[in-house]
Design a protein around this motif. Structure first.
Motif, PDB file in Angstrom:
ATOM      1  N   PRO A   1      13.681  21.605 -37.961  1.00  0.00           N
ATOM      2  CA  PRO A   1      15.117  21.869 -38.089  1.00  0.00           C
ATOM      3  C   PRO A   1      15.486  22.804 -39.252  1.00  0.00           C
ATOM      4  CG  PRO A   1      14.671  19.503 -38.017  1.00  0.00           C
ATOM      5  CD  PRO A   1      13.361  20.181 -38.166  1.00  0.00           C
ATOM      6  N   VAL A   2      14.616  22.890 -40.278  1.00  0.00           N
ATOM      7  CA  VAL A   2      14.902  23.801 -41.395  1.00  0.00           C
ATOM      8  C   VAL A   2      13.858  24.905 -41.362  1.00  0.00           C
ATOM      9  CG1 VAL A   2      15.191  24.046 -43.892  1.00  0.00           C
ATOM     10  CG2 VAL A   2      15.822  21.895 -42.776  1.00  0.00           C
TER      11      VAL A   2
ATOM     12  N   ARG B   1      15.430  30.532 -52.857  1.00  0.00           N
ATOM     13  CA  ARG B   1      15.136  30.417 -54.279  1.00  0.00           C
ATOM     14  C   ARG B   1      15.528  31.732 -54.950  1.00  0.00           C
ATOM     15  NH1 ARG B   1      14.457  25.791 -52.723  1.00  0.00           N
ATOM     16  NH2 ARG B   1      12.690  24.432 -53.217  1.00  0.00           N
TER      17      ARG B   1
ATOM     18  N   MET C   1      20.951  17.195 -57.297  1.00  0.00           N
ATOM     19  CA  MET C   1      19.539  17.418 -57.661  1.00  0.00           C
ATOM     20  C   MET C   1      18.893  18.559 -56.884  1.00  0.00           C
ATOM     21  SD  MET C   1      17.417  14.241 -56.317  1.00  0.00           S
ATOM     22  CE  MET C   1      17.491  13.684 -54.651  1.00  0.00           C
ATOM     23  N   ILE C   2      19.410  18.879 -55.687  1.00  0.00           N
ATOM     24  CA  ILE C   2      18.786  19.952 -54.914  1.00  0.00           C
ATOM     25  C   ILE C   2      18.973  21.309 -55.602  1.00  0.00           C
ATOM     26  CG2 ILE C   2      20.720  20.564 -53.364  1.00  0.00           C
ATOM     27  CD1 ILE C   2      18.557  20.375 -51.045  1.00  0.00           C
TER      28      ILE C   2
ATOM     29  N   SER D   1       7.726  21.407 -43.117  1.00  0.00           N
ATOM     30  CA  SER D   1       9.081  21.197 -42.583  1.00  0.00           C
ATOM     31  C   SER D   1      10.037  20.496 -43.544  1.00  0.00           C
ATOM     32  CB  SER D   1       8.995  20.374 -41.302  1.00  0.00           C
ATOM     33  OG  SER D   1       7.873  20.794 -40.572  1.00  0.00           O
ATOM     34  N   PHE D   2       9.504  19.733 -44.494  1.00  0.00           N
ATOM     35  CA  PHE D   2      10.353  19.023 -45.455  1.00  0.00           C
ATOM     36  C   PHE D   2      10.289  19.684 -46.830  1.00  0.00           C
ATOM     37  CE2 PHE D   2       9.404  15.882 -42.183  1.00  0.00           C
ATOM     38  CZ  PHE D   2      10.646  15.301 -41.967  1.00  0.00           C
TER      39      PHE D   2
ATOM     40  N   PHE E   1      21.411  27.316 -55.193  1.00  0.00           N
ATOM     41  CA  PHE E   1      21.416  26.787 -53.827  1.00  0.00           C
ATOM     42  C   PHE E   1      22.773  26.181 -53.444  1.00  0.00           C
ATOM     43  CE2 PHE E   1      20.522  23.763 -50.492  1.00  0.00           C
ATOM     44  CZ  PHE E   1      19.536  24.365 -49.745  1.00  0.00           C
TER      45      PHE E   1
ATOM     46  N   CYS F   1      11.594  16.721 -49.507  1.00  0.00           N
ATOM     47  CA  CYS F   1      12.720  15.963 -48.939  1.00  0.00           C
ATOM     48  C   CYS F   1      12.707  14.473 -49.297  1.00  0.00           C
ATOM     49  CB  CYS F   1      12.709  16.122 -47.424  1.00  0.00           C
ATOM     50  SG  CYS F   1      14.010  15.200 -46.611  1.00  0.00           S
ATOM     51  N   LEU F   2      13.828  14.021 -49.813  1.00  0.00           N
ATOM     52  CA  LEU F   2      13.976  12.600 -50.143  1.00  0.00           C
ATOM     53  C   LEU F   2      14.046  11.750 -48.877  1.00  0.00           C
ATOM     54  CD1 LEU F   2      14.543  10.674 -52.618  1.00  0.00           C
ATOM     55  CD2 LEU F   2      16.957  10.960 -52.092  1.00  0.00           C
ATOM     56  N   GLY F   3      14.484  12.368 -47.793  1.00  0.00           N
ATOM     57  CA  GLY F   3      14.638  11.619 -46.546  1.00  0.00           C
ATOM     58  C   GLY F   3      13.418  11.697 -45.639  1.00  0.00           C
TER      59      GLY F   3
ATOM     60  N   HIS G   1      11.232  19.463 -54.938  1.00  0.00           N
ATOM     61  CA  HIS G   1      12.385  19.126 -54.090  1.00  0.00           C
ATOM     62  C   HIS G   1      11.985  18.590 -52.726  1.00  0.00           C
ATOM     63  CE1 HIS G   1      15.431  20.658 -56.813  1.00  0.00           C
ATOM     64  NE2 HIS G   1      14.591  21.642 -57.086  1.00  0.00           N
TER      65      HIS G   1
ATOM     66  N   PHE H   1      15.166   4.667 -52.869  1.00  0.00           N
ATOM     67  CA  PHE H   1      14.841   5.149 -51.538  1.00  0.00           C
ATOM     68  C   PHE H   1      13.387   4.907 -51.161  1.00  0.00           C
ATOM     69  CE2 PHE H   1      18.032   7.466 -49.309  1.00  0.00           C
ATOM     70  CZ  PHE H   1      17.399   7.907 -48.161  1.00  0.00           C
TER      71      PHE H   1
ATOM     72  N   LEU I   1      25.144  14.516 -51.172  1.00  0.00           N
ATOM     73  CA  LEU I   1      23.908  15.262 -50.853  1.00  0.00           C
ATOM     74  C   LEU I   1      23.163  14.627 -49.676  1.00  0.00           C
ATOM     75  CD1 LEU I   1      21.769  17.402 -51.495  1.00  0.00           C
ATOM     76  CD2 LEU I   1      20.837  15.884 -53.232  1.00  0.00           C
ATOM     77  N   LEU I   2      23.144  13.308 -49.633  1.00  0.00           N
ATOM     78  CA  LEU I   2      22.462  12.636 -48.516  1.00  0.00           C
ATOM     79  C   LEU I   2      23.151  12.958 -47.193  1.00  0.00           C
ATOM     80  CD1 LEU I   2      21.559   9.104 -49.857  1.00  0.00           C
ATOM     81  CD2 LEU I   2      20.216  11.186 -49.860  1.00  0.00           C
TER      82      LEU I   2
HETATM   83  C1  HEM Z   1      15.413  18.134 -49.355  1.00  0.00           C
HETATM   84  C2  HEM Z   1      14.280  18.942 -44.697  1.00  0.00           C
HETATM   85  C3  HEM Z   1      16.244  14.690 -43.447  1.00  0.00           C
HETATM   86  C4  HEM Z   1      17.766  14.110 -47.972  1.00  0.00           C
HETATM   87  C5  HEM Z   1      14.912  18.704 -48.199  1.00  0.00           C
HETATM   88  C6  HEM Z   1      14.188  19.957 -48.138  1.00  0.00           C
HETATM   89  C7  HEM Z   1      13.893  20.184 -46.826  1.00  0.00           C
HETATM   90  C8  HEM Z   1      14.408  19.083 -46.062  1.00  0.00           C
HETATM   91  C9  HEM Z   1      13.162  21.384 -46.265  1.00  0.00           C
HETATM   92  C10 HEM Z   1      13.795  20.837 -49.335  1.00  0.00           C
HETATM   93  C11 HEM Z   1      14.958  21.622 -49.884  1.00  0.00           C
HETATM   94  C12 HEM Z   1      14.545  22.566 -50.991  1.00  0.00           C
HETATM   95  O1  HEM Z   1      13.377  22.573 -51.418  1.00  0.00           O
HETATM   96  O2  HEM Z   1      15.398  23.364 -51.441  1.00  0.00           O
HETATM   97  C13 HEM Z   1      14.695  17.856 -43.962  1.00  0.00           C
HETATM   98  C14 HEM Z   1      14.441  17.679 -42.549  1.00  0.00           C
HETATM   99  C15 HEM Z   1      14.986  16.480 -42.193  1.00  0.00           C
HETATM  100  C16 HEM Z   1      15.593  15.912 -43.388  1.00  0.00           C
HETATM  101  C17 HEM Z   1      13.675  18.663 -41.665  1.00  0.00           C
HETATM  102  C18 HEM Z   1      15.020  15.782 -40.859  1.00  0.00           C
HETATM  103  C19 HEM Z   1      14.161  15.935 -39.915  1.00  0.00           C
HETATM  104  C20 HEM Z   1      16.789  14.150 -44.557  1.00  0.00           C
HETATM  105  C21 HEM Z   1      17.452  12.860 -44.611  1.00  0.00           C
HETATM  106  C22 HEM Z   1      17.902  12.722 -45.896  1.00  0.00           C
HETATM  107  C23 HEM Z   1      17.503  13.899 -46.639  1.00  0.00           C
HETATM  108  C24 HEM Z   1      17.613  11.898 -43.450  1.00  0.00           C
HETATM  109  C25 HEM Z   1      18.651  11.612 -46.555  1.00  0.00           C
HETATM  110  C26 HEM Z   1      18.911  10.496 -46.131  1.00  0.00           C
HETATM  111  C27 HEM Z   1      17.270  15.156 -48.718  1.00  0.00           C
HETATM  112  C28 HEM Z   1      17.522  15.319 -50.141  1.00  0.00           C
HETATM  113  C29 HEM Z   1      16.855  16.479 -50.545  1.00  0.00           C
HETATM  114  C30 HEM Z   1      16.188  17.011 -49.361  1.00  0.00           C
HETATM  115  C31 HEM Z   1      18.366  14.404 -51.021  1.00  0.00           C
HETATM  116  C32 HEM Z   1      16.811  17.090 -51.961  1.00  0.00           C
HETATM  117  C33 HEM Z   1      15.633  16.556 -52.718  1.00  0.00           C
HETATM  118  C34 HEM Z   1      15.526  17.139 -54.123  1.00  0.00           C
HETATM  119  O3  HEM Z   1      16.243  18.092 -54.465  1.00  0.00           O
HETATM  120  O4  HEM Z   1      14.697  16.626 -54.894  1.00  0.00           O
HETATM  121  N1  HEM Z   1      15.025  18.193 -46.930  1.00  0.00           N
HETATM  122  N2  HEM Z   1      15.404  16.788 -44.438  1.00  0.00           N
HETATM  123  N3  HEM Z   1      16.828  14.741 -45.804  1.00  0.00           N
HETATM  124  N4  HEM Z   1      16.469  16.180 -48.292  1.00  0.00           N
HETATM  125 FE1  HEM Z   1      15.856  16.426 -46.382  1.00  0.00          FE
END
Ligand code: HEM
Length: 386
Positions: free
Chosen positions: A269-270, A275, A63-64, A325-326, A46, A333-335, A331, A82, A219-220
């Motif tokens: 948004p995503v 993978r 970590m992602i 969506s997250f 990735f 989403c941490l956020g 993995h 967090f 990453l953040l």
């Molecule tokens: C992972 C979406 C906001 C930090 C992810 C993933 C998605 C996602 C789909 C999974 C990625 C994967 O499986 O490969 C979103 C959406 C957001 C958002 C739609 C806003 C609406 C944020 C914010 C932060 C953040 C505000 C940090 C402050 C992260 C991190 C990961 C992650 C660190 C990786 C987690 C891991 O690998 O264990 N996010 N995100 N995200 N997101 Fe978000």
């Protein structure tokens, strides 16, 4: 709003896309199964594909990009810094950021008129919040925004000339140097910020290394800035179409939470993730070979009528318990907590301060991306509340 996703789900739930040399997965259950099985569907490629040589911390994988079991240790440490309790304390700061951006808009444009909501609000709000959360000092804010923009654009590098690429390389060096300085300073003198949290977090007597902390900060930025910007842009774009929605939200701000949740499901948004298979896998009679790109379509899963009634409709009172969506699985989403809080507080503050805040066009220009969804710009008519 997504007829192609519906066709994929019904006709070809595992579909080979020649131009990507990979398979798109579109039904809720299948997307869930792929994302939960990190051993078979690896995340390791990735990051290298996203940042390539512009990765400011090339010596360790963020970590992602880590698969289980290696991912577990670092994720547990990150979770510690967090937790919702800590994020909740950021509420006042987040409101203050929104109010300051609105003050700037009024300074520039007066009490009523037009401005670009994406360029003057949504593109600035999450990066300012993250800078605050990470404890970036005020004097550095301008540089910081510039570095983040350069780093975020690195994913498009195929389209750039040498000057632009040199700019990305420069930004990548500067941002590393900046966080190294912050690391040293906070190790000696911890504060309430997230970097201090990452430095101090401990699981089973283990801490994050210096490179791991740098990586986490970067990453953040990459994960948390453009996504939240786009969520706000998407929300105001669709408000125009959803009957009287601003009136309803102004009359009862408690509805802003459910509005954000349903918007995330309806148009997130995503739209997809990436993978690679670590072995051959069979799904719906299709054999996906080993070491092959698999793209779970989060947007398609979010509209699967096997999962939701009237999946294609925006329903304010749906309150989806689950959404894709997250992401899902290791993995996830941490956020998740922070971004939803940011969106709620931004919308609440905007609707309080603006009597009118309305997109001028029905359909904005959307970003040219399969993966990220958001308007490139959103001209709005506004009037500030007297
Ligand atoms: C992972 C979406 C906001 C930090 C992810 C993933 C998605 C996602 C789909 C999974 C990625 C994967 O499986 O490969 C979103 C959406 C957001 C958002 C739609 C806003 C609406 C944020 C914010 C932060 C953040 C505000 C940090 C402050 C992260 C991190 C990961 C992650 C660190 C990786 C987690 C891991 O690998 O264990 N996010 N995100 N995200 N997101 Fe978000």
């Amino acid at each position: 709003p997504y007829p192609h996703y519906a066709q994929l789900r019904e006709i070809a739930p595992v579909h080979y896309v020649e131009s990507m040399n990979g398979y798109v997965i579109s039904r809720w259950d299948d997307v869930m199964a792929v994302l939960q099985d990190g051993k078979t569907f690896s995340s390791a490629q990735f990051w290298p594909e996203l940042l390539g040589e512009y990765d400011p911390v090339p010596e360790v994988a963020p970590m992602i990009s880590l698969d289980p079991p290696g991912h577990v240790r670092i994720r547990r440490l990150a979770n510690k810094a967090f937790v919702p309790g800590k994020v909740n304390k950021m509420g006042d700061k987040i409101r203050r950021v929104a109010n300051e951006l609105i003050d700037d808009i009024v300074d520039r444009h007066g009490d009523e008129g037009e401005f670009d909501f994406v360029w003057e609000f949504t593109a600035l709000f999450p990066v300012t919040v993250i800078a605050d959360v990470l404890g970036v000092d005020l004097a550095q804010r301008e540089d910081f925004k510039h570095w983040v923009d350069a780093l975020l654009s690195a994913g498009n590098r195929a389209a750039y000339d040498q000057d632009r690429l040199d700019g990305i390389a420069e930004a990548s060096k500067d941002i590393r140097a900046y966080f190294e300085k912050v690391f040293d300073q906070r190790s000696a003198n911890p504060g309430e910020d997230l970097i201090s949290g990452f430095i101090q977090a401990e699981v089973d007597g283990q801490k994050l290394t210096r490179s791991e902390v740098l990586n986490m900060a970067i990453l953040l930025l990459i994960g948390g800035v453009e996504t939240t910007t786009n969520l706000l842009g998407i929300s105001f774009t669709h408000m125009k179409r959803i009957g009287n929605i601003q009136e309803k939200l102004r009359a009862d701000p408690e509805l802003i939470g459910p509005f954000v949740e349903e918007m995330l499901r309806y148009d997130g948004p995503v739209q997809m993730l990436f993978r690679h298979t670590t072995r051959a896998v069979e799904m719906h009679g299709v054999t996906i070979p080993a070491n092959t790109l698999v793209m779970p379509l989060l947007g398609a899963a979010n509209h699967d009528d096997r999962k939701y009634d009237n999946a294609e409709q925006f329903e304010l009172d749906r309150k989806p318990k689950e959404m894709m969506s997250f992401g899902q699985g290791p993995h996830f989403c941490l956020g998740f907590y922070l971004s939803r809080m940011e969106a709620r507080l931004a919308i609440e503050t905007l609707l309080e301060r603006f009597e009118v805040l309305e997109p001028l066009t029905g359909e904005p220009k959307w970003m040219e991306s399969y993966f990220a969804r958001g308007p490139k710009g959103l001209p709005v008519r506004f009037k500030i509340r007297g």
